[in-house]
Design a protein around this motif. Structure first.
Motif, short mmCIF file in Angstrom:
data_model
loop_
_atom_site.label_atom_id
_atom_site.label_comp_id
_atom_site.label_asym_id
_atom_site.label_seq_id
_atom_site.Cartn_x
_atom_site.Cartn_y
_atom_site.Cartn_z
N GLN A 64 -6.94 20.84 11.02
CA GLN A 64 -6.68 21.69 11.75
C GLN A 64 -5.87 21.72 12.86
O GLN A 64 -4.47 22.78 12.89
N GLN A 65 -6.54 21.38 13.39
CA GLN A 65 -6.99 21.56 15.43
C GLN A 65 -4.87 20.95 15.48
O GLN A 65 -4.29 21.68 16.12
N ASP A 66 -5.33 19.90 15.32
CA ASP A 66 -4.35 18.90 15.50
C ASP A 66 -3.25 19.64 14.84
O ASP A 66 -1.47 19.96 15.11
N LEU A 67 -2.59 20.19 13.43
CA LEU A 67 -1.66 20.09 12.95
C LEU A 67 -1.32 22.07 14.05
O LEU A 67 -0.38 22.11 14.01
N LEU A 68 -1.65 23.02 14.17
CA LEU A 68 -1.72 24.09 14.92
C LEU A 68 -0.88 24.25 16.33
O LEU A 68 -0.76 24.51 16.59
N SER A 69 -1.42 23.19 16.75
CA SER A 69 -1.26 22.99 18.33
C SER A 69 -0.19 21.84 17.85
O SER A 69 0.75 22.63 18.89
N SER A 70 0.32 20.83 17.18
CA SER A 70 1.40 20.59 17.36
C SER A 70 2.40 21.96 15.90
O SER A 70 3.51 22.08 17.30
N PHE A 71 2.50 22.84 15.47
CA PHE A 71 3.23 23.56 14.84
C PHE A 71 3.59 24.68 16.39
O PHE A 71 4.79 25.37 16.44
N ALA A 72 2.56 24.73 17.00
CA ALA A 72 2.34 25.86 18.45
C ALA A 72 3.58 25.62 19.04
O ALA A 72 4.48 26.45 19.39
N ASP A 73 3.02 23.50 19.58
CA ASP A 73 4.31 23.48 20.44
C ASP A 73 6.12 23.25 20.21
O ASP A 73 6.74 23.78 20.71
N PHE A 118 0.59 -1.08 -0.05
CA PHE A 118 0.47 0.14 -0.23
C PHE A 118 0.87 1.35 0.04
O PHE A 118 0.85 2.06 0.40
N ARG A 119 2.30 1.37 -0.47
CA ARG A 119 3.00 2.83 0.21
C ARG A 119 2.97 3.28 -1.29
O ARG A 119 3.64 4.15 -1.98
N PHE A 120 2.45 2.94 -2.57
CA PHE A 120 1.78 3.73 -3.66
C PHE A 120 1.14 4.63 -3.03
O PHE A 120 0.77 5.96 -3.62
N ILE A 121 0.55 4.94 -1.75
CA ILE A 121 0.20 6.35 -0.69
C ILE A 121 1.76 6.88 -0.01
O ILE A 121 2.35 5.61 0.76
N PRO A 122 1.93 7.76 -0.23
CA PRO A 122 3.48 8.31 0.42
C PRO A 122 2.97 7.48 1.87
O PRO A 122 2.13 7.28 2.40
N ASN A 123 4.99 7.29 2.76
CA ASN A 123 5.10 6.80 3.63
C ASN A 123 4.07 7.37 4.90
O ASN A 123 3.65 7.48 5.66
N TRP A 124 3.93 8.90 4.71
CA TRP A 124 3.85 9.96 5.95
C TRP A 124 2.31 9.72 6.05
O TRP A 124 1.65 9.79 7.11
N ARG A 125 1.26 8.91 4.73
CA ARG A 125 0.05 9.29 5.42
C ARG A 125 -0.74 7.80 5.79
O ARG A 125 -1.42 7.37 6.08
N ILE A 126 0.91 7.05 5.87
CA ILE A 126 -0.80 5.13 6.30
C ILE A 126 0.29 5.31 7.77
O ILE A 126 1.14 5.61 8.34
N ASP A 127 -0.08 4.64 8.26
CA ASP A 127 -0.57 4.81 10.00
C ASP A 127 -0.82 3.16 10.52
O ASP A 127 1.10 3.75 10.93
N ASP A 128 -1.05 2.64 10.59
CA ASP A 128 -0.72 1.39 11.05
C ASP A 128 -1.29 0.38 10.65
O ASP A 128 -2.54 0.48 9.79
N ILE A 146 -10.47 -7.96 -0.28
CA ILE A 146 -10.46 -6.09 0.46
C ILE A 146 -11.10 -5.07 0.18
O ILE A 146 -11.69 -5.15 -1.27
N LEU A 147 -11.63 -4.53 1.14
CA LEU A 147 -12.19 -3.58 0.87
C LEU A 147 -11.97 -2.06 1.61
O LEU A 147 -10.67 -1.78 1.98
N TYR A 148 -11.61 -1.59 0.04
CA TYR A 148 -11.45 -0.05 0.42
C TYR A 148 -12.54 0.97 0.88
O TYR A 148 -13.84 1.09 0.25
N ILE A 149 -12.73 2.27 1.61
CA ILE A 149 -13.82 2.75 2.21
C ILE A 149 -12.55 4.19 2.42
O ILE A 149 -11.94 4.46 3.46
N PRO A 150 -13.36 5.29 1.88
CA PRO A 150 -13.10 6.09 1.89
C PRO A 150 -13.30 7.21 2.97
O PRO A 150 -14.60 6.76 3.97
N PRO A 151 -12.53 8.49 3.65
CA PRO A 151 -13.14 9.00 4.46
C PRO A 151 -14.92 9.42 4.48
O PRO A 151 -15.77 9.67 3.76
N ALA A 188 -4.92 11.56 8.71
CA ALA A 188 -5.48 13.14 8.19
C ALA A 188 -5.86 13.44 9.70
O ALA A 188 -6.43 13.96 9.65
N PRO A 189 -4.43 14.34 9.28
CA PRO A 189 -5.08 15.32 10.95
C PRO A 189 -5.33 16.54 10.51
O PRO A 189 -5.73 16.84 8.59
#
Length: 381
Positions: free
Chosen positions: A210-219, A102-112, A181-186, A207-208
């Motif tokens: 805006q709250q997640d991103l802003l909080s992380s950036f502020a930290d 499934f790594r035709f999806i970029p690494n940073w998007r794959i969770d676990d 395999i079943l693919y299910i979008p958000p 899929a972070p």
């Protein structure tokens, strides 16, 4: 080990036609599928303190959620029960291999990789996820229904940790068999119930919001002691109303904040760190005798070693005008652009040979960085 076939679609055709657009049933996406672990091994992981697990029961429509670690499995009854274990790719090398196709999806998007075992009738009920997921059927069979996004669907909490959604019209109604395999979008409502004892593998994506991103950036800004420029107004003029905060002043404040985001070095360093941080603990085993930089250089130069990457490792890189930012599990390593080919190998492949990375043996920054990664157990011989 696992070869993904997306019906008759190429990976790019799948992305164009289905990714984040509509669900897809992929029959025999993994041909001749064999489970990398069984229910007993999964239960063993659920007994570990450092591994997140749950048992969901739905006896007589009474939904209950129980959190691990578990000392026994009395709750996992012969019917209407499900054991779920998160981030199995961090702890089980063979299971971790399931992420690679499934790594035709970029690494940073794959969770676990989450794995579940359900007895007949077991499931987690109809629900929504705010991220993409591929669900692979292992042992047994499972009946799935999937709908299209509908903002009018009402969500409700069966208990504090189990959010469900009301019934919905299905565009996919099928029974998955091993290798399907079943693919299910958000945002697509879905529900699955075991027809017989069944193991399922869920490849989730990040899929972070805006709250997640802003909080992380502020930290990050605070940790780096950046953002010390103060608001100033040397051209201030008197005004009719003392209470007015003018549009011009609001714009100045917005620009003050925007200046941090426009600082490319700061932004990319933060982005690499935050997107490469694992959400779950890892099975780190540093070597008993730590390597020196000189030993690693020698190891790369004149050995037939194969360096393996620990399952669950998040490895990504970014290119700037002057250097490469290699981000691994929340750590940034700044490397010269001449190391780009080797960085690609480390981020794209789960194993590399000494011969493959020998081109960077004379790069002190690379050797120092790789020594750190070996000594932390993120890569190992």
């Amino acid at each position: 080990m696992y070869q993904l076939t997306i019906n008759s679609l190429s990976e790019q055709e799948f992305l164009n036609q289905y990714w984040q657009k509509k669900p897809l049933l992929i029959k025999q996406g993994f041909r001749d599928f064999e489970d990398p672990l069984d229910a007993n091994e999964l239960a063993g992981l659920a007994m570990e303190e450092s591994i997140e697990s749950r048992i969901i029961t739905n006896q007589n429509n009474d939904w209950q959620a129980h959190h691990g670690p578990f000392e026994d499995f009395e709750l996992l009854t012969e019917q209407h029960s499900t054991l779920l274990v998160q981030a199995v790719d961090h702890w089980h090398p063979d299971a971790a291999q399931m992420l690679e196709p499934f790594r035709f999806i970029p690494n940073w998007r794959i969770d676990d990789l989450m794995i579940s075992y359900s007895t007949p009738g077991g499931g987690v009920g109809p629900h929504l996820d705010q991220y993409d997921v591929f669900i692979i059927q292992g042992e047994g069979k499972r009946h799935w229904r999937v709908g299209m996004p509908d903002s009018n669907l009402k969500q409700f909490a069966q208990n504090k940790s189990l959010l469900q959604v009301e019934q919905f019209p299905a565009v996919i109604d099928c029974i998955l068999e091993p290798g399907d395999i079943l693919y299910i979008p958000p945002g697509c409502p879905h529900e699955g119930y075991a027809v017989e004892n069944a193991i399922n593998y869920s490849v989730g994506f990040r899929a972070p919001n805006q709250q997640d991103l802003l909080s992380s950036f502020a930290d990050y800004v605070i940790d780096k002691e950046a953002g010390s420029t103060r608001y100033s107004d040397p051209l201030l003029e008197t005004r009719e109303s003392k209470g007015l905060l003018s549009t011009t002043e609001a714009t100045e404040v917005k620009q003050l904040l925007s200046a941090l985001l426009k600082d490319d070095s700061l932004f990319k360093s933060w982005l690499g760190q935050t997107t490469s941080e694992p959400k779950h603990e890892m099975d780190l085993m540093p070597p008993e005798d730590l390597y020196t930089t000189e030993q690693v250089a020698q190891l790369i130069d004149d050995s037939d070693e194969i360096f393996e990457r620990l399952g669950g490792t998040r490895a990504i890189y970014q290119s700037t005008d002057n250097e490469i930012i290699l981000s691994v599990n929340g750590q940034n390593f700044l490397l010269p652009k001449t190391d780009l080919a080797v960085v690609k190998l480390l981020t794209d492949d789960v194993s590399v040979t000494a011969e493959q990375i020998k081109s960077s043996k004379n790069s002190l920054k690379f050797t120092q960085s790789f020594t750190t990664l070996l000594n932390e157990g993120i890569w190992f011989c």
